[in-house]
Scaffold this motif. Structure first.
Motif, PDB file in Angstrom:
ATOM      1  N   LYS A 125       1.547   3.551   0.887  1.00 42.40           N
ATOM      2  CA  LYS A 125       0.727   2.897  -0.125  1.00 42.40           C
ATOM      3  C   LYS A 125      -0.749   3.226   0.074  1.00 42.40           C
ATOM      4  O   LYS A 125      -1.262   3.192   1.194  1.00 42.40           O
ATOM      5  CB  LYS A 125       0.922   1.380  -0.050  1.00 42.40           C
ATOM      6  CG  LYS A 125       2.252   0.877  -0.587  1.00 42.40           C
ATOM      7  CD  LYS A 125       2.238   0.810  -2.095  1.00 42.40           C
ATOM      8  CE  LYS A 125       3.454   0.092  -2.632  1.00 42.40           C
ATOM      9  NZ  LYS A 125       3.461   0.026  -4.106  1.00 42.40           N
ATOM     10  N   THR A 126      -1.421   3.523  -1.002  1.00 45.10           N
ATOM     11  CA  THR A 126      -2.877   3.709  -0.969  1.00 45.10           C
ATOM     12  C   THR A 126      -3.590   2.577  -1.696  1.00 45.10           C
ATOM     13  O   THR A 126      -4.810   2.474  -1.642  1.00 45.10           O
ATOM     14  CB  THR A 126      -3.272   5.046  -1.619  1.00 45.10           C
ATOM     15  OG1 THR A 126      -2.820   5.056  -2.981  1.00 45.10           O
ATOM     16  CG2 THR A 126      -2.641   6.214  -0.867  1.00 45.10           C
ATOM     17  N   ARG A 127      -2.801   1.732  -2.373  1.00 44.37           N
ATOM     18  CA  ARG A 127      -3.393   0.629  -3.129  1.00 44.37           C
ATOM     19  C   ARG A 127      -2.436  -0.563  -3.089  1.00 44.37           C
ATOM     20  O   ARG A 127      -1.224  -0.413  -3.157  1.00 44.37           O
ATOM     21  CB  ARG A 127      -3.641   1.055  -4.577  1.00 44.37           C
ATOM     22  CG  ARG A 127      -4.381   0.031  -5.425  1.00 44.37           C
ATOM     23  CD  ARG A 127      -4.629   0.555  -6.834  1.00 44.37           C
ATOM     24  NE  ARG A 127      -5.513   1.713  -6.831  1.00 44.37           N
ATOM     25  CZ  ARG A 127      -5.129   2.945  -7.137  1.00 44.37           C
ATOM     26  NH1 ARG A 127      -3.876   3.178  -7.507  1.00 44.37           N
ATOM     27  NH2 ARG A 127      -5.983   3.944  -7.107  1.00 44.37           N
ATOM     28  N   LEU A 128      -2.988  -1.763  -2.954  1.00 49.40           N
ATOM     29  CA  LEU A 128      -2.209  -2.998  -2.965  1.00 49.40           C
ATOM     30  C   LEU A 128      -2.740  -3.915  -4.060  1.00 49.40           C
ATOM     31  O   LEU A 128      -3.880  -3.748  -4.518  1.00 49.40           O
ATOM     32  CB  LEU A 128      -2.284  -3.700  -1.604  1.00 49.40           C
ATOM     33  CG  LEU A 128      -1.690  -2.941  -0.406  1.00 49.40           C
ATOM     34  CD1 LEU A 128      -2.049  -3.641   0.903  1.00 49.40           C
ATOM     35  CD2 LEU A 128      -0.183  -2.813  -0.537  1.00 49.40           C
ATOM     36  N   VAL A 129      -1.931  -4.878  -4.440  1.00 49.53           N
ATOM     37  CA  VAL A 129      -2.315  -5.807  -5.501  1.00 49.53           C
ATOM     38  C   VAL A 129      -2.347  -7.227  -4.947  1.00 49.53           C
ATOM     39  O   VAL A 129      -1.414  -7.672  -4.273  1.00 49.53           O
ATOM     40  CB  VAL A 129      -1.334  -5.740  -6.687  1.00 49.53           C
ATOM     41  CG1 VAL A 129      -1.680  -6.791  -7.731  1.00 49.53           C
ATOM     42  CG2 VAL A 129      -1.343  -4.345  -7.302  1.00 49.53           C
TER      43      VAL A 129
ATOM     44  N   ASN B 299      -1.446 -19.515   8.079  1.00 51.44           N
ATOM     45  CA  ASN B 299      -0.592 -20.597   7.562  1.00 51.44           C
ATOM     46  C   ASN B 299       0.623 -20.056   6.807  1.00 51.44           C
ATOM     47  O   ASN B 299       1.009 -20.559   5.754  1.00 51.44           O
ATOM     48  CB  ASN B 299      -1.408 -21.528   6.647  1.00 51.44           C
ATOM     49  CG  ASN B 299      -2.558 -22.199   7.375  1.00 51.44           C
ATOM     50  OD1 ASN B 299      -2.408 -22.648   8.507  1.00 51.44           O
ATOM     51  ND2 ASN B 299      -3.708 -22.259   6.725  1.00 51.44           N
ATOM     52  N   GLY B 300       1.173 -18.990   7.343  1.00 46.03           N
ATOM     53  CA  GLY B 300       2.371 -18.413   6.760  1.00 46.03           C
ATOM     54  C   GLY B 300       2.138 -17.502   5.575  1.00 46.03           C
ATOM     55  O   GLY B 300       3.100 -17.004   4.982  1.00 46.03           O
ATOM     56  N   VAL B 301       0.871 -17.254   5.209  1.00 46.07           N
ATOM     57  CA  VAL B 301       0.546 -16.418   4.056  1.00 46.07           C
ATOM     58  C   VAL B 301      -0.214 -15.173   4.534  1.00 46.07           C
ATOM     59  O   VAL B 301      -1.135 -15.269   5.345  1.00 46.07           O
ATOM     60  CB  VAL B 301      -0.325 -17.187   3.036  1.00 46.07           C
ATOM     61  CG1 VAL B 301      -0.702 -16.296   1.862  1.00 46.07           C
ATOM     62  CG2 VAL B 301       0.412 -18.431   2.546  1.00 46.07           C
ATOM     63  N   THR B 302       0.167 -14.010   4.018  1.00 45.02           N
ATOM     64  CA  THR B 302      -0.482 -12.757   4.410  1.00 45.02           C
ATOM     65  C   THR B 302      -1.795 -12.575   3.664  1.00 45.02           C
ATOM     66  O   THR B 302      -1.854 -12.714   2.437  1.00 45.02           O
ATOM     67  CB  THR B 302       0.435 -11.558   4.106  1.00 45.02           C
ATOM     68  OG1 THR B 302       1.704 -11.755   4.741  1.00 45.02           O
ATOM     69  CG2 THR B 302      -0.191 -10.266   4.617  1.00 45.02           C
ATOM     70  N   HIS B 303      -2.851 -12.260   4.424  1.00 50.65           N
ATOM     71  CA  HIS B 303      -4.174 -11.999   3.831  1.00 50.65           C
ATOM     72  C   HIS B 303      -4.618 -10.583   4.207  1.00 50.65           C
ATOM     73  O   HIS B 303      -4.409 -10.140   5.340  1.00 50.65           O
ATOM     74  CB  HIS B 303      -5.219 -12.995   4.340  1.00 50.65           C
ATOM     75  CG  HIS B 303      -5.036 -14.383   3.819  1.00 50.65           C
ATOM     76  ND1 HIS B 303      -4.008 -15.210   4.226  1.00 50.65           N
ATOM     77  CD2 HIS B 303      -5.761 -15.104   2.915  1.00 50.65           C
ATOM     78  CE1 HIS B 303      -4.109 -16.375   3.607  1.00 50.65           C
ATOM     79  NE2 HIS B 303      -5.164 -16.327   2.810  1.00 50.65           N
TER      80      HIS B 303
ATOM     81  N   ASN C  81       1.546 -10.779  -1.409  1.00 50.55           N
ATOM     82  CA  ASN C  81       2.931 -11.258  -1.409  1.00 50.55           C
ATOM     83  C   ASN C  81       3.740 -10.656  -0.270  1.00 50.55           C
ATOM     84  O   ASN C  81       4.724 -11.229   0.177  1.00 50.55           O
ATOM     85  CB  ASN C  81       3.612 -10.918  -2.746  1.00 50.55           C
ATOM     86  CG  ASN C  81       3.099 -11.779  -3.888  1.00 50.55           C
ATOM     87  OD1 ASN C  81       2.714 -12.925  -3.679  1.00 50.55           O
ATOM     88  ND2 ASN C  81       3.087 -11.228  -5.089  1.00 50.55           N
ATOM     89  N   GLU C  82       3.339  -9.465   0.201  1.00 49.27           N
ATOM     90  CA  GLU C  82       4.097  -8.781   1.243  1.00 49.27           C
ATOM     91  C   GLU C  82       3.957  -9.479   2.597  1.00 49.27           C
ATOM     92  O   GLU C  82       2.912 -10.049   2.918  1.00 49.27           O
ATOM     93  CB  GLU C  82       3.627  -7.324   1.395  1.00 49.27           C
ATOM     94  CG  GLU C  82       3.915  -6.434   0.209  1.00 49.27           C
ATOM     95  CD  GLU C  82       2.836  -6.506  -0.859  1.00 49.27           C
ATOM     96  OE1 GLU C  82       2.913  -5.746  -1.842  1.00 49.27           O
ATOM     97  OE2 GLU C  82       1.903  -7.336  -0.719  1.00 49.27           O
ATOM     98  N   THR C  83       5.007  -9.418   3.404  1.00 49.39           N
ATOM     99  CA  THR C  83       4.933  -9.878   4.785  1.00 49.39           C
ATOM    100  C   THR C  83       4.295  -8.767   5.624  1.00 49.39           C
ATOM    101  O   THR C  83       4.196  -7.614   5.197  1.00 49.39           O
ATOM    102  CB  THR C  83       6.326 -10.190   5.350  1.00 49.39           C
ATOM    103  OG1 THR C  83       7.074  -8.961   5.436  1.00 49.39           O
ATOM    104  CG2 THR C  83       7.069 -11.186   4.476  1.00 49.39           C
ATOM    105  N   LEU C  84       3.898  -9.103   6.858  1.00 52.04           N
ATOM    106  CA  LEU C  84       3.334  -8.075   7.727  1.00 52.04           C
ATOM    107  C   LEU C  84       4.366  -6.997   8.040  1.00 52.04           C
ATOM    108  O   LEU C  84       4.041  -5.808   8.141  1.00 52.04           O
ATOM    109  CB  LEU C  84       2.818  -8.710   9.030  1.00 52.04           C
ATOM    110  CG  LEU C  84       1.536  -9.533   8.918  1.00 52.04           C
ATOM    111  CD1 LEU C  84       1.099 -10.013  10.297  1.00 52.04           C
ATOM    112  CD2 LEU C  84       0.401  -8.743   8.272  1.00 52.04           C
TER     113      LEU C  84
END
Length: 249
Positions: free
Chosen positions: A140-144, A166-170, A182-185
């Motif tokens: 991936k070169t771009r994320l949303v 807190n369980g959310v990916t930043h 939305n993606e997990t690590l």
């Protein structure tokens, strides 16, 4: 049949051993690995096995990271508790996808499929075919990022690190701005170039270009100082050896 087993849970590994020998008593499990790094090291140093039985979520991350690190020519039967990786599995040498809890009938059906393919292509020819049809890794070169304000298009090259809060990916960019993903690590590990991104611990994934320096900490951990945003992250002790290798390319 020479089999490489990649599984980080001993009860699951023990069950697969039983199933393998129940299906074919003469089969040999040439090695067992619990981490992506272990599997990569084994495959670099030994001949390719006839077949790989692999879980997806492992101790040090997602097994799909393995395919970005080395060329895997063996067919793979993925055995996992998750049904969300089906497409990725068949993009990466997958010939079968078995959901946990595994029943022997499902396992035997997957092995029978492998046997049919092996009979069709005969060992080395099968591995050559898999290598030819397996697509080159595309990262991936771009994320949303979705928010109430709308959609943000994030250029991967401008992101310094990813962090679980807190369980959310930043995703955090060079200015320190945080964007929810939305993606997990683990999913990000499979989507991003492993030459540029490294999983420091269970909650953080860092980009190589964002690192300014590293500082020894305690219990074989390292403090990772970033250029921008100016902040520090810490590697877990079991990831430190692999981090050192990664930094040296």
């Amino acid at each position: 049949m020479r089999i490489l087993l990649i599984e980080d849970e001993e009860p699951a590994a023990a069950q697969l051993r039983r199933f393998v020998h129940q299906y074919q008593p003469t089969a040999t499990i040439v090695a067992e690995c619990q981490q992506v790094s272990e599997a990569a090291a084994y495959l670099r140093q030994h001949p390719a096995p006839d077949l790989i039985l692999s879980d997806i979520e492992l101790l040090d991350g997602n097994v799909f990271a393995l395919f970005g690190q080395i060329s895997v020519t063996s067919p793979v039967i993925f055995i996992t508790a998750y049904d969300t990786f089906l497409v990725q599995a068949f993009e990466q040498n997958g010939i079968a996808y078995v959901l946990k809890p595994v029943q022997y009938a499902q396992f035997a059906a997957a092995l029978q499929k492998y046997e049919r393919l092996r009979q069709s292509f005969q060992g080395a020819a099968l591995r050559q075919l898999v290598a030819q049809v397996a697509p080159a890794p595309r990262y991936k070169t771009r994320l949303v990022s979705k928010s109430r304000a709308g959609l943000y298009l994030l250029e991967v090259a401008e992101l310094a690190y990813f962090q679980l809060r807190n369980g959310v990916t930043h995703a955090i960019d060079g200015q320190g701005r945080a964007f929810i993903l939305n993606e997990t690590l683990s999913q990000l590990e499979a989507l991003l170039d492993p030459a540029q991104f490294f999983r420091l611990n269970r909650t953080e994934l860092v980009q190589l270009s964002a690192i300014e320096r590293l500082e020894p900490y305690f219990n074989d951990t390292l403090v990772v100082h970033l250029k921008a945003p100016v902040t520090t992250l810490t590697s877990s002790s079991h990831r430190t050896p692999e981090l050192r290798k990664w930094l040296l390319g």
